[in-house]
Design a protein around this motif. Structure first.
Motif, PDB file in Angstrom:
ATOM      1  N   LYS A  28      31.075 -34.638 -19.492  1.00 37.97           N
ATOM      2  CA  LYS A  28      30.925 -36.142 -21.126  1.00 37.97           C
ATOM      3  C   LYS A  28      31.314 -36.504 -21.915  1.00 37.97           C
ATOM      4  N   ILE A  29      30.696 -37.764 -21.885  1.00 39.80           N
ATOM      5  CA  ILE A  29      32.094 -38.760 -22.898  1.00 39.80           C
ATOM      6  C   ILE A  29      32.128 -38.213 -23.846  1.00 39.80           C
ATOM      7  N   VAL A  30      33.184 -38.753 -24.655  1.00 37.37           N
ATOM      8  CA  VAL A  30      33.665 -37.880 -25.545  1.00 37.37           C
ATOM      9  C   VAL A  30      34.069 -39.280 -26.399  1.00 37.37           C
ATOM     10  N   HIS A  31      33.702 -39.762 -27.288  1.00 39.43           N
ATOM     11  CA  HIS A  31      34.347 -40.854 -27.971  1.00 39.43           C
ATOM     12  C   HIS A  31      33.805 -40.732 -29.611  1.00 39.43           C
ATOM     13  N   PHE A  32      34.357 -40.952 -30.776  1.00 44.26           N
ATOM     14  CA  PHE A  32      34.144 -40.708 -32.358  1.00 44.26           C
ATOM     15  C   PHE A  32      35.269 -41.759 -32.350  1.00 44.26           C
ATOM     16  N   THR A  33      34.414 -41.906 -34.003  1.00 44.67           N
ATOM     17  CA  THR A  33      35.725 -42.533 -35.188  1.00 44.67           C
ATOM     18  C   THR A  33      35.909 -42.282 -36.067  1.00 44.67           C
ATOM     19  N   ARG A  34      37.583 -42.409 -36.007  1.00 45.66           N
ATOM     20  CA  ARG A  34      38.381 -41.451 -37.618  1.00 45.66           C
ATOM     21  C   ARG A  34      38.699 -42.503 -38.478  1.00 45.66           C
ATOM     22  N   LEU A  35      38.639 -42.595 -39.693  1.00 47.85           N
ATOM     23  CA  LEU A  35      38.953 -43.639 -40.923  1.00 47.85           C
ATOM     24  C   LEU A  35      40.336 -42.861 -40.997  1.00 47.85           C
ATOM     25  N   ILE A  36      41.312 -43.608 -40.449  1.00 49.64           N
ATOM     26  CA  ILE A  36      42.781 -43.459 -41.660  1.00 49.64           C
ATOM     27  C   ILE A  36      43.141 -44.234 -42.535  1.00 49.64           C
ATOM     28  N   LYS A  37      43.467 -43.571 -43.453  1.00 51.39           N
ATOM     29  CA  LYS A  37      44.343 -44.803 -44.282  1.00 51.39           C
ATOM     30  C   LYS A  37      46.019 -44.784 -43.869  1.00 51.39           C
ATOM     31  N   ILE A  38      46.420 -45.463 -43.999  1.00 44.07           N
ATOM     32  CA  ILE A  38      47.949 -46.173 -43.056  1.00 44.07           C
ATOM     33  C   ILE A  38      48.475 -47.229 -43.725  1.00 44.07           C
ATOM     34  N   ASN A  39      49.713 -46.467 -44.987  1.00 37.36           N
ATOM     35  CA  ASN A  39      50.045 -48.660 -46.060  1.00 37.36           C
ATOM     36  C   ASN A  39      49.081 -48.560 -46.992  1.00 37.36           C
ATOM     37  N   GLY A  40      48.400 -47.383 -47.117  1.00 40.68           N
ATOM     38  CA  GLY A  40      47.509 -48.377 -48.542  1.00 40.68           C
ATOM     39  C   GLY A  40      46.224 -48.855 -47.607  1.00 40.68           C
ATOM     40  N   ARG A  41      45.979 -48.579 -46.485  1.00 38.71           N
ATOM     41  CA  ARG A  41      44.807 -49.779 -46.239  1.00 38.71           C
ATOM     42  C   ARG A  41      44.142 -48.641 -45.581  1.00 38.71           C
ATOM     43  N   LEU A  42      42.287 -48.563 -45.155  1.00 32.36           N
ATOM     44  CA  LEU A  42      41.635 -47.592 -45.014  1.00 32.36           C
ATOM     45  C   LEU A  42      41.456 -48.300 -43.352  1.00 32.36           C
ATOM     46  N   ARG A  43      41.624 -47.978 -42.348  1.00 27.11           N
ATOM     47  CA  ARG A  43      42.240 -48.616 -41.156  1.00 27.11           C
ATOM     48  C   ARG A  43      40.748 -47.386 -40.173  1.00 27.11           C
ATOM     49  N   GLU A  44      40.046 -47.848 -38.829  1.00 27.48           N
ATOM     50  CA  GLU A  44      38.955 -47.551 -38.069  1.00 27.48           C
ATOM     51  C   GLU A  44      39.954 -47.671 -37.015  1.00 27.48           C
TER      52      GLU A  44
END
Length: 90
Positions: A7-23
């Motif tokens: 099974k291929i496991v892949h996902f995207t998370r949006l994380i707020k770092i230093n006041g900026r939302l990063r993917e």
């Protein structure tokens, strides 16, 4: 005839770092081991950053072929937490 599927496991998370939302894009690397994830994200200029999170002896490690900016290395625990949550939800 025996056929085996991984099974291929892949996902995207949006994380707020230093006041900026990063993917952050996580993808499990089945060829490198059971607890190895390749991660990529973009820096402030839009250049892609690639690194690997791997678990050895119950400890997560962040490795990369290129120098990672401080906002990645300083937030390693947050990236690992998001990785573990993403694995549970997939």
């Amino acid at each position: 005839m025996h056929t085996s599927f991984n099974k291929i496991v892949h996902f995207t998370r949006l994380i707020k770092i230093n006041g900026r939302l990063r993917e952050f894009n996580y993808r499990k690397n089945n060829n490198a081991g059971s607890y190895v994830f390749d991660v990529d994200t973009a820096d402030d200029r839009g250049n892609r950053l690639f690194f690997r999170l791997l678990k050895e002896d119950n400890e997560w490690q962040l490795t990369a072929k290129m120098a990672m900016p401080e906002w990645v290395t300083d937030n390693r625990e947050l990236l690992i937490t998001e990785l573990e949550e993403g694995v549970l939800s997939n």
